[in-house]
Design a protein around this motif. Structure first.
Motif, PDB file in Angstrom:
ATOM      1  N   LEU A 174     -22.956 -29.795  38.539  1.00 37.64           N
ATOM      2  CA  LEU A 174     -22.108 -29.784  39.740  1.00 37.64           C
ATOM      3  C   LEU A 174     -21.027 -30.853  39.649  1.00 37.64           C
ATOM      4  CD1 LEU A 174     -24.915 -29.266  42.422  1.00 37.64           C
ATOM      5  CD2 LEU A 174     -23.132 -27.627  41.772  1.00 37.64           C
ATOM      6  N   CYS A 175     -21.421 -32.012  39.124  1.00 37.63           N
ATOM      7  CA  CYS A 175     -20.466 -33.123  38.983  1.00 37.63           C
ATOM      8  C   CYS A 175     -19.339 -32.725  38.023  1.00 37.63           C
ATOM      9  CB  CYS A 175     -21.214 -34.352  38.480  1.00 37.63           C
ATOM     10  SG  CYS A 175     -20.152 -35.724  38.060  1.00 37.63           S
ATOM     11  N   LEU A 176     -19.708 -32.125  36.909  1.00 32.99           N
ATOM     12  CA  LEU A 176     -18.691 -31.732  35.920  1.00 32.99           C
ATOM     13  C   LEU A 176     -17.743 -30.697  36.531  1.00 32.99           C
ATOM     14  CD1 LEU A 176     -21.138 -31.516  32.872  1.00 32.99           C
ATOM     15  CD2 LEU A 176     -19.346 -33.237  33.206  1.00 32.99           C
ATOM     16  N   TYR A 177     -18.309 -29.785  37.308  1.00 33.72           N
ATOM     17  CA  TYR A 177     -17.476 -28.757  37.951  1.00 33.72           C
ATOM     18  C   TYR A 177     -16.490 -29.410  38.930  1.00 33.72           C
ATOM     19  CZ  TYR A 177     -16.000 -24.738  40.637  1.00 33.72           C
ATOM     20  OH  TYR A 177     -15.223 -23.783  41.251  1.00 33.72           O
ATOM     21  N   ARG A 178     -17.043 -30.356  39.725  1.00 34.51           N
ATOM     22  CA  ARG A 178     -16.200 -31.041  40.723  1.00 34.51           C
ATOM     23  C   ARG A 178     -15.022 -31.758  40.063  1.00 34.51           C
ATOM     24  NH1 ARG A 178     -20.884 -32.572  43.067  1.00 34.51           N
ATOM     25  NH2 ARG A 178     -20.877 -34.640  42.135  1.00 34.51           N
ATOM     26  N   HIS A 179     -15.245 -32.228  38.838  1.00 35.28           N
ATOM     27  CA  HIS A 179     -14.176 -32.963  38.157  1.00 35.28           C
ATOM     28  C   HIS A 179     -13.345 -32.049  37.269  1.00 35.28           C
ATOM     29  CE1 HIS A 179     -15.057 -36.999  39.601  1.00 35.28           C
ATOM     30  NE2 HIS A 179     -16.311 -36.611  39.606  1.00 35.28           N
ATOM     31  N   GLY A 180     -13.433 -30.763  37.535  1.00 35.71           N
ATOM     32  CA  GLY A 180     -12.520 -29.805  36.915  1.00 35.71           C
ATOM     33  C   GLY A 180     -12.878 -29.369  35.504  1.00 35.71           C
ATOM     34  N   ALA A 181     -14.176 -29.384  35.163  1.00 36.98           N
ATOM     35  CA  ALA A 181     -14.564 -28.954  33.812  1.00 36.98           C
ATOM     36  C   ALA A 181     -13.976 -27.578  33.523  1.00 36.98           C
ATOM     37  CB  ALA A 181     -16.074 -28.918  33.689  1.00 36.98           C
TER      38      ALA A 181
END
Ligand code: FAD
Length: 758
Positions: free
Chosen positions: A622-629
Motif C-alpha cells: 500500500l505504501c509503495l502504491y501511495r508513493h506512485g509505484a
C-alpha cells in the motif's frame, strides 16, 4: 534417527527450557532414538548461557558464542522440533502446554528445565529499579546500557555506585567480573576508574554462606584488595531510584543495582497443579519424576529433589542430565525408573574476574591463576560436547518398542500400513471437521458460501468495478514448527496479491500432513492451519475451503483470491526511465535455510530470518502504491535478480544495481563464504548473462545474494525519483527496517545485457 515418514509418531516428549540438563537429554536421544517418539524443545531463548563461563563472559574473556550453546543445531541433531516461545502454563489433565502467542501443544511426557531467577517478589521497587542477573539474556541486553551509563558518569567525574545485592558465589563472581570489565573499558578510554564504586550487600554475617571459612577468607581478602566493600547483615528490603534501604533502615546510594539473590520459581508451576516445595520449585523424587504427576519430569534449578536437597547450581543441573534422559526413555517405553542420588559435594571453581580462581570443596580450598586455566579448559571441553556435533547418518527404520503402544495406538499403527493413495490418502473427515471447527476464519459479506457451509465449492461475490486477482503457492516445510510454517506459507501466498496492489478476499488451503495416528495428524493440521488463519485474518482474508491429504512430509500452500480496481493494479511491466528501485526486505533466506538443514546456521540467524518471513507485505504494498509505484513484484524463488529480470524484460528497460546497498540477513554472507547455497542457486545463476559488467564484480561478496531464492521475501518496486526518499522513510516507519534504495531504471533496453552493477 527416527524417520517420521516410516515411523509415524505415537508419543510426544516435550522438553520445556533449554537448560543445562536438557542439553544432555537432547544428546542422549540423538544417540538413542526411540522409534515413534517425537521430541520437541520449547525454549524462550535460542542460546543457552553456560553458567560456568558466564562470569568470564561478563569480564570480557569470552565471546558470546564461546559462552553460549546454540540450541537450534543441537535440537536438529537430536531430530527435535524447536519452538521458540515461552511456556506460561500446563493443563495437566488435558496434557496441553500453553505458550505465548500460539496454539497449545499436546504432550504425552513433559520434562521441565527452565532454571530460576533471583527472587524479587515482595521487595518493593526491586522489579522496577534493579537488574536481575537472570534470565541472563535480558540481563545481557541491559548490561550494555549499564556500561554506557557508567562510562558517561565516570568520564564526567561523577561517582557511580554500582550495587550487587546477594553475597553468594553468583553475587561475588558478578561483582569481580563487572569491576574487571568496567575498569578495563575505562582504562582503554584513559578514564580514571576511582569514581566507580562497587558494593556488595548480603543478608548474613558473611559472604558465601554455603562455602567453607577458608574460601570466605580468601574472597574477603580479594574483595578488600579490589576496593569492593561488603555490607554484611544488610538485607535490602526496599529499592528506589538511586537508593537501597536495608532492614535496619540504613539507606545506601546505588545508581544501578544487580540483583543476584536466592533463586525463585515462576508461579505458574504451582498454579498448574504440580506439587511444589515451599519455595515453589517442582517437587521430584529420586528419579526426577514429579511427585504428583507421573508423566512430568524436572531437573536443574527448577526441580527440588525431595530426598536430596542441594543448592541451586549449574553443576547439579548438568549432572542431572544423563539420569533424566535415561529415566525419560524408560518412562516412555514403560520400563521401571532408576533412582539417582546427586553427590553431596563438588569441586567449585569460583573466578575472581581477572583469570584467577579459587577452588572450594568441603573444608578445603586453593587459589591460583592455574585454577582459572584448569576451569577454562574444563568449560571449553564441556561446550565442545554441544557445539561440535558429529554428522548423523539416517539409519534404517527400527521397529517400535511395543511397550510404548497402548491397544488403540497399536491397532492404528497396523492400519497405517494399509492406507491407500488417491482420495483414500485424504485426512479423515472427522479429523478435518474437528480441526475446521477449532478455527475462526474472518467472515466477509462478499463470501456467499464459505467454509462452514456443506457445499462442494465456495462462492464469492465480485463487487462492481472490481477485478479478480488470483495466485497459488504450495511448498514443503523447511522448518520444524508447523504453526510458524503455516504463518510463513500464508504470508508468502498473499504476497503476490499485495505486489499487484490488490486487497485479498478469500483463500483455499492445501495441506499434506505426515502419516500418523489420528491425534498426531489432527494436531499437525491444526497447528499449521492456526498459523495460516492468523495471517489470513490479519489481512481480512476469508478461508473458504481447502483440501488435505496424508503424505511423507508436511507441505502446505494457499490459493488466494484478491480484488483490485482496474486503475490500482501494480504490474511488473511498468518500469520508467529515472525510476528508483526499492527493496523492502533483506536477502538471504535461501542460503540460511540451506545451512540450517546442515546444522551450520546459528539459531539467532534463523530466528531473525523467520521474523522477516513473518512480516506481511500488505502495508509495504500500500505504501509503495501511495508513493506512485509504477511497477512492483515480490521476491521469491528466482531471487532478486530473477524477479527483476522479469520486470526489465516486460518493461523493455535497463537498470543499475548498487551491490553495496543490498540489505543482507545476519549470517547469510558467512554461510555463503562457507560454500553453502540453496539448491536453487545454480539454476538462478544462469541469468547472470544479463549482467553487463559481471566479470568486474563477480568477486563482490554480495554478488551471490542476487540469486538467492527467497521465501516470503520483500517487494521490489519502481518509484518516481521525487518520491523515493519519502517512500523509504515511510517504509522504515511501518516496520520494514531493512528497506533500501538499491538501483535505478537507466533507460530503454538496448541488449540482453540490461543490468549494470555499480
Ligand atoms: C552470576 C551467576 C553466576 C553463576 N555461576 C555459576 C557457576 O560458575 N557454576 C555453577 O554451577 N552455577 C553457577 N550459577 C548458577 C547457575 O547459573 C544455575 O544454577 C544454572 O543456570 C541452572 O541451570 P538450569 O539448567 O536449571 O537452567 P538454566 O541454565 O537457567 O536454563 C533455563 C532455560 O530455560 C529457558 N526457559 C526459562 N523459562 C522458560 C519458559 N517459561 N518457557 C520456555 N523456556 C524457558 C531459558 O531460556 C533457558 O534456556 C551462576 C548463577 C549466576 C546468576
Amino acid at each position: 534417527m527416527n524417520n517420521p515418514s516410516t515411523n509415524p509418531v505415537v508419543k510426544d516428549l516435550i522438553l520445556i527450557g533449554g537448560g543445562h540438563s536438557h542439553l544432555s537429554v537432547l544428546k542422549y536421544f540423538a544417540m538413542n532414538p526411540i522409534p515413534g517418539l517425537r521430541l520437541t524443545l520449547i525454549t524462550r531463548d535460542l542460546h543457552t548461557p553456560y553458567s560456568g563461563m558466564l562470569p568470564g563472559y561478563i569480564a570480557g574473556h569470552y565471546e558470546y558464542d564461546q559462552a553460549h550453546i546454540d540450541l537450534r543445531p543441537l535440537a536438529q541433531f537430536s531430530n527435535a522440533r524447536i519452538y521458540h516461545t515461552e511456556v506460561n502454563s500446563i493443563d495437566l489433565e488435558k496434557q496441553l502446554i500453553t505458550c505465548t502467542g500460539r496454539p497449545a501443544i499436546h504432550y504425552d511426557f513433559v520434562s521441565i528445565n527452565i532454571g530460576s531467577k533471583p527472587g524479587t517478589l515482595h521487595i518493593p521497587g526491586a522489579d522496577e529499579f534493579t537488574i536481575p542477573v537472570k534470565p541472563i539474556d535480558r540481563f545481557l541486553s541491559r548490561w550494555d546500557i549499564l556500561i554506557e551509563q557508567v562510562l558517561l558518569s565516570v568520564k564526567q567525574n561523577k561517582t557511580f555506585h554500582l550495587a550487587i545485592v546477594g553475597g553468594g558465589a553468583g553475587g561475588i563472581e558478578m561483582a569481580l567480573a563487572t569491576q574487571y570489565r568496567l575498569q578495563h573499558l575505562l582504562t582503554q578510554k584513559n578514564i580514571d576508574s576511582q569514581h566507580l564504586i562497587i558494593e556488595i550487600y548480603c543478608d548474613g554475617d558473611n559472604i558465601l554462606p554455603t562455602h567453607n571459612s577458608q574460601v570466605r577468607k580468601r574472597f574477603n581478602r580479594i574483595l578488600q584488595q579490589r576496593d569492593i566493600k561488603v555490607h554484611n547483615n544488610s538485607y535490602i528490603n526496599k529499592v528506589e531510584q538511586d537508593r537501597l534501604t536495608s532492614i535496619d533502615k540504613t539507606q545506601y546510594t546505588a545508581h544501578a543495582t544487580l540483583w543476584v539473590t536466592n533463586a525463585s520459581a515462576p508461579t505458574w508451576l504451582a498454579e498448574s497443579g504440580l506439587q511444589v516445595d515451599e519455595q515453589g520449585f517442582i517437587a521430584v523424587n529420586d528419579t526426577l519424576q514429579s511427585t504428583s504427576h507421573k508423566n512430568v519430569f524436572a531437573a536443574g534449578d527448577i526441580a527440588s529433589v525431595v530426598n536430596h536437597p542441594r543448592p541451586k547450581s549449574g553443576v547439579f543441573a548438568v549432572r542431572q542430565g544423563p539420569p533424566l534422559a535415561r529415566n525419560l526413555a524408560r518412562a516412555i517405553t514403560n520400563k521401571p525408573l532408576k533412582p539417582f542420588k546427586p553427590q553431596l559435594n563438588f569441586l567449585g571453581l569460583i573466578s575472581t574476574g581477572d583469570k584467577y580462581a579459587i577452588a572450594s570443596r568441603s573444608n578445603w580450598s586453593l587459589e591460583g591463576a592455574w585454577l582459572w586455566r584448569a576451569k577454562d579448559w574444563i568449560d571449553r571441553k564441556f561446550m565442545d560436547n554441544f557445539n561440535e556435533l558429529p554428522e548423523m547418518k539416517m539409519e534404517s527404520t527400527p521397529e517400535y518398542d511395543q511397550a510404548m503402544l497402548d491397544k488403540k495406538t497399536s491397532s492404528e499403527v497396523s492400519a497405517m500400513a494399509m492406507r491407500c493413495g488417491g482420495c483414500g490418502a485424504k485426512v479423515g473427515s472427522t479429523v478435518l471437521s474437528r480441526v475446521v471447527s477449532r478455527l475462526n476464519p474472518v467472515s466477509r459479506d462478499d463470501v456467499v458460501i464459505g467454509l462452514n457451509e456443506l457445499e462442494d465449492a465456495a462462492i464469492t461475490d465480485v463487487p462492481p468495478g472490481k477485478l479478480i486477482v488470483q495466485s497459488v503457492d504450495y511448498f514443503r516445510s523447511f522448518i520444524d514448527d508447523p504453526y510458524i510454517f503455516g504463518k510463513i506459507a500464508a504470508n508468502h501466498a498473499l504476497s503476490d496479491i499485495f505486489a499487484m496492489g490488490a486487497e485479498p478476499q478469500s483463500a483455499m488451503a492445501i495441506a499434506t500432513i505426515p502419516y500418523g495416528i489420528e491425534d498426531q495428524v489432527e494436531d499437525q493440521l491444526f497447528q499449521t492451519m492456526s498459523g495460516a488463519i492468523e495471517v489470513l485474518n490479519a489481512s481480512n482474508t476469508a478461508l473458504v475451503g481447502g483440501h488435505s491429504s496424508e503424505g511423507a512430509e508436511l507441505s502446505f500452500g494457499l490459493s488466494v483470491t484478491g480484488l483490485v480496481d482496474r486503475d490500482h493494479i501494480m504490474r511488473k511491466t511498468g518500469l520508467l526511465q529515472g525510476n528508483i528501485l526499492i527493496l523492502t526486505k533483506a536477502l538471504g533466506t535461501g542460503t540460511l535455510f540451506a545451512a540450517d538443514m546442515r546444522q551450520k546456521a546459528k539459531g539467532r540467524w534463523i530466528d531473525a530470518a523467520m521474523q522477516s518471513m513473518l512480516l506481511s507485505n500488505q502495508a509495504a504494498g500500500l505504501c509503495l502504491y501511495r508513493h506512485g509505484a509504477t511497477a512492483c513484484t515480490d521476491v521469491t524463488g528466482f531471487g532478486l535478480l530473477g524477479h527483476l529480470v522479469e520486470m526489465i524484460r516486460s518493461s523493455k528497460k535497463s537498470v543499475n544495481i548498487n551491490l553495496d546497498s543490498l540489505p543482507i540477513m545476519d549470517g547469510a554472507l558467512e554461510v555463503m563464504a562457507g560454500g553453502i547455497f540453496s539448491s536453487l542457486q545454480e539454476q538462478n545463476m544462469k541469468l547472470q548473462t544479463v549482467i553487463k559488467n559481471r566479470d568486474d564484480l563477480l568477486k563482490h561478496k554480495h554478488f551471490p545474494l542476487l540469486f538467492d531464492p527467497q521465501t516470503s521475501g520483500g517487494l521490489i518496486a519502481a518509484i518516481p525519483a521525487i518520491n523515493a526518499d519519502m517512500c523509504l522513510a515511510e517504509l522504515h516507519e511501518l516496520g520494514y527496517r531493512d528497506s533500501v534504495i538499491f538501483g535505478e531504471v537507466t533507460g530503454d533496453k538496448q541488449s540482453d545485457e540490461s543490468i549494470t552493477l555499480i
